[in-house]
Design a protein around this motif. Structure first.
Motif, PDB file in Angstrom:
ATOM      1  N   ASP A   1      -6.464   5.527  -2.614  1.00 41.48           N
ATOM      2  CA  ASP A   1      -7.760   6.209  -2.623  1.00 41.48           C
ATOM      3  C   ASP A   1      -8.652   5.581  -3.696  1.00 41.48           C
ATOM      4  OD1 ASP A   1      -9.930   7.888  -2.637  1.00 41.48           O
ATOM      5  OD2 ASP A   1      -8.758   9.739  -2.803  1.00 41.48           O
ATOM      6  N   MET A   2      -9.713   4.935  -3.260  1.00 48.67           N
ATOM      7  CA  MET A   2     -10.616   4.251  -4.179  1.00 48.67           C
ATOM      8  C   MET A   2     -11.894   5.045  -4.466  1.00 48.67           C
ATOM      9  SD  MET A   2      -9.187   1.437  -5.130  1.00 48.67           S
ATOM     10  CE  MET A   2      -7.956   0.216  -4.691  1.00 48.67           C
TER      11      MET A   2
ATOM     12  N   TYR B   1     -18.429   3.850 -11.066  1.00 45.50           N
ATOM     13  CA  TYR B   1     -19.042   5.126 -10.715  1.00 45.50           C
ATOM     14  C   TYR B   1     -18.233   6.261 -11.340  1.00 45.50           C
ATOM     15  CZ  TYR B   1     -20.786   8.963  -7.786  1.00 45.50           C
ATOM     16  OH  TYR B   1     -21.341  10.138  -7.328  1.00 45.50           O
ATOM     17  N   PRO B   2     -18.873   7.132 -12.142  1.00 45.39           N
ATOM     18  CA  PRO B   2     -18.116   8.105 -12.937  1.00 45.39           C
ATOM     19  C   PRO B   2     -17.638   9.344 -12.194  1.00 45.39           C
ATOM     20  CG  PRO B   2     -20.459   8.331 -13.385  1.00 45.39           C
ATOM     21  CD  PRO B   2     -20.316   7.144 -12.471  1.00 45.39           C
ATOM     22  N   LYS B   3     -18.277   9.696 -11.066  1.00 40.07           N
ATOM     23  CA  LYS B   3     -17.974  10.981 -10.444  1.00 40.07           C
ATOM     24  C   LYS B   3     -16.858  10.890  -9.408  1.00 40.07           C
ATOM     25  CE  LYS B   3     -22.686  12.653 -11.190  1.00 40.07           C
ATOM     26  NZ  LYS B   3     -23.916  13.191 -10.559  1.00 40.07           N
ATOM     27  N   ILE B   4     -15.755  10.250  -9.813  1.00 39.74           N
ATOM     28  CA  ILE B   4     -14.561  10.214  -8.978  1.00 39.74           C
ATOM     29  C   ILE B   4     -13.378  10.634  -9.853  1.00 39.74           C
ATOM     30  CG2 ILE B   4     -15.409   8.489  -7.347  1.00 39.74           C
ATOM     31  CD1 ILE B   4     -13.931   6.350  -8.919  1.00 39.74           C
TER      32      ILE B   4
ATOM     33  N   LYS C   1     -10.200   6.194 -10.160  1.00 36.81           N
ATOM     34  CA  LYS C   1     -10.629   5.212 -11.151  1.00 36.81           C
ATOM     35  C   LYS C   1      -9.499   4.233 -11.470  1.00 36.81           C
ATOM     36  CE  LYS C   1     -13.989   8.269 -13.427  1.00 36.81           C
ATOM     37  NZ  LYS C   1     -14.290   9.049 -14.664  1.00 36.81           N
ATOM     38  N   GLU C   2      -8.292   4.757 -11.629  1.00 30.23           N
ATOM     39  CA  GLU C   2      -7.144   3.915 -11.944  1.00 30.23           C
ATOM     40  C   GLU C   2      -6.838   2.943 -10.811  1.00 30.23           C
ATOM     41  OE1 GLU C   2      -4.085   6.727 -12.824  1.00 30.23           O
ATOM     42  OE2 GLU C   2      -4.729   7.012 -14.915  1.00 30.23           O
ATOM     43  N   ASN C   3      -6.994   3.401  -9.578  1.00 29.46           N
ATOM     44  CA  ASN C   3      -6.764   2.515  -8.437  1.00 29.46           C
ATOM     45  C   ASN C   3      -7.781   1.374  -8.407  1.00 29.46           C
ATOM     46  OD1 ASN C   3      -4.612   4.090  -7.587  1.00 29.46           O
ATOM     47  ND2 ASN C   3      -5.854   5.286  -6.155  1.00 29.46           N
TER      48      ASN C   3
END
Length: 222
Positions: free
Chosen positions: A156-157, A172-175, A180-182
């Motif tokens: 999941d990206m 992009y911060p709103k995930i 983010k790690e992926n």
């Protein structure tokens, strides 16, 4: 009299029945057959909703230097039970021309909900989502993600491939933290293996010191 039947088993490379490629281009599967692929422009699952001109087979074509470096990325992922999955690599100019022609037909918004829900189609050129030239056509740019080999599912990206919007920007911060790690796992491995990222798309990377920085090719993907 007994009949003797001889069975010959011939093993060919993936490119045996394909075209002769220009010098320094290869079929990625001939360098690393473990890397997965799903060329989105070969079918309807893309932002236009139709197969794109120039795509005739689900084979990844790319410059040899790029393929060798991707093999190194794949080796690291395989240790983790993961694999690269390629959405697009070399892209013929005729495909880029197809994108440009489509972008000018403002009423054709078949895939708007899935790929550009918050962007007006009339703005695709100005915002840089569609252009008359693409780095892909030079042969050393690739769009890809990571899959879990056990499940076969993509990691999941935080946004789909080819999504036109700020959600696709790598930072992009709103995930979620996991998303983010992926993204950062893919980015880290690509950076370590001589690819430079594109700051508007988490999936897009180009080989540093690409061999054809000013040449745009137009042979088909087959």
């Amino acid at each position: 009299m007994k009949k003797v039947v001889f069975l010959f088993v011939l093993v060919f490379s993936s490119s045996y029945f394909s075209q002769e490629l220009p010098d320094n281009f290869v079929y990625l599967s001939d360098i690393d057959h473990t890397i997965k692929s799903e060329l989105r422009y070969l079918n309807n699952n893309n932002f236009i909703g139709k197969p794109i001109n120039g795509y005739e087979n689900n084979c990844v074509i790319i410059t040899k230097e790029s393929a060798i470096n991707l093999k190194k990325v794949q080796a690291e992922l395989l240790k983790k039970g993961l694999s690269l999955k390629v959405f697009d690599a070399y892209r013929p100019q005729q495909a880029v021309d197809h994108f440009v022609k489509w972008a000018k037909v403002l009423k054709d918004t078949l895939m708007k909900r899935e790929y550009y829900p918050n962007v007006d189609k009339s703005e695709l050129f100005d915002l840089g989502y569609i252009a008359s030239k693409s780095g892909h056509t030079r042969g050393s740019t690739i769009d890809l993600t990571i899959i879990n080999l056990k499940t076969g599912k993509e990691l999941d990206m935080g946004s789909p491939y080819d999504f036109f919007g700020v959600q696709s920007h790598p930072f992009y911060p709103k995930i979620s933290k996991a998303q983010k790690e992926n993204r950062m796992l893919l980015r880290k491995l690509m950076l370590q293996n001589n690819f430079k990222p594109y700051e508007n798309e988490w999936w897009h990377f180009t080989l540093r010191e690409e061999p054809f920085p000013k040449t745009y090719f137009n042979f088909p993907v087959k």
